[in-house]
Design a protein around this motif. Structure first.
Motif: not given
Length: 129
Positions: A92-93, A95-100
């Motif tokens: 989740l981290y 695919t959402t935060i880091h990639s954003t």
């Protein structure tokens, strides 16, 4: 190097964005320290374009680091690193935060190369001034 190009702060803006991306993808910590050094050195004296990009990348790096700590605390709270929950939090981290943050860093780099300012969504108005 063109004198007006240097005075506009484009090189420093590009360096700030490149360090932000390198901190996320290549050399975490080392690139953050370099970015922090540039931010504190040029935050009041640099050209407006450079100051804008330095501030955005420095604040985004700090927020990204805080979110990484929160992800690690969530892993520990949900059973530690040997738990199956670890993978849920990590996936989740990343695919959402880091990639954003990576995508926003790429947009910021392209804006810096074009000599334009860039504000991160949601956190773009945060400031240390």
């Amino acid at each position: 190097m063109n004198q007006t190009h240097a005075q506009s702060g484009t090189e420093l803006a590009i360096l700030a964005e490149a360090l932000f991306l390198a901190n996320l993808l290549l050399l975490p910590g080392i690139c953050f320290l370099w970015l922090a050094y540039l931010y504190f050195k040029h935050r009041h004296t640099g050209p407006p374009l450079a100051r804008s990009h330095l501030e955005q990348t420095f604040i985004a790096s700090i927020i990204g680091g805080v979110l990484l700590v929160i992800a690690n605390l969530a892993i520990l709270w949900l059973g530690g690193y040997r738990s199956a929950n670890t993978w849920v939090v990590l996936i989740l981290y990343f695919t959402t935060i880091h990639s954003t943050l990576v995508v926003l860093g790429m947009v910021g780099l392209s804006k810096a190369m074009a000599g334009s300012e860039f504000r991160f969504p949601l956190i773009g108005r945060l400031s240390f001034n």
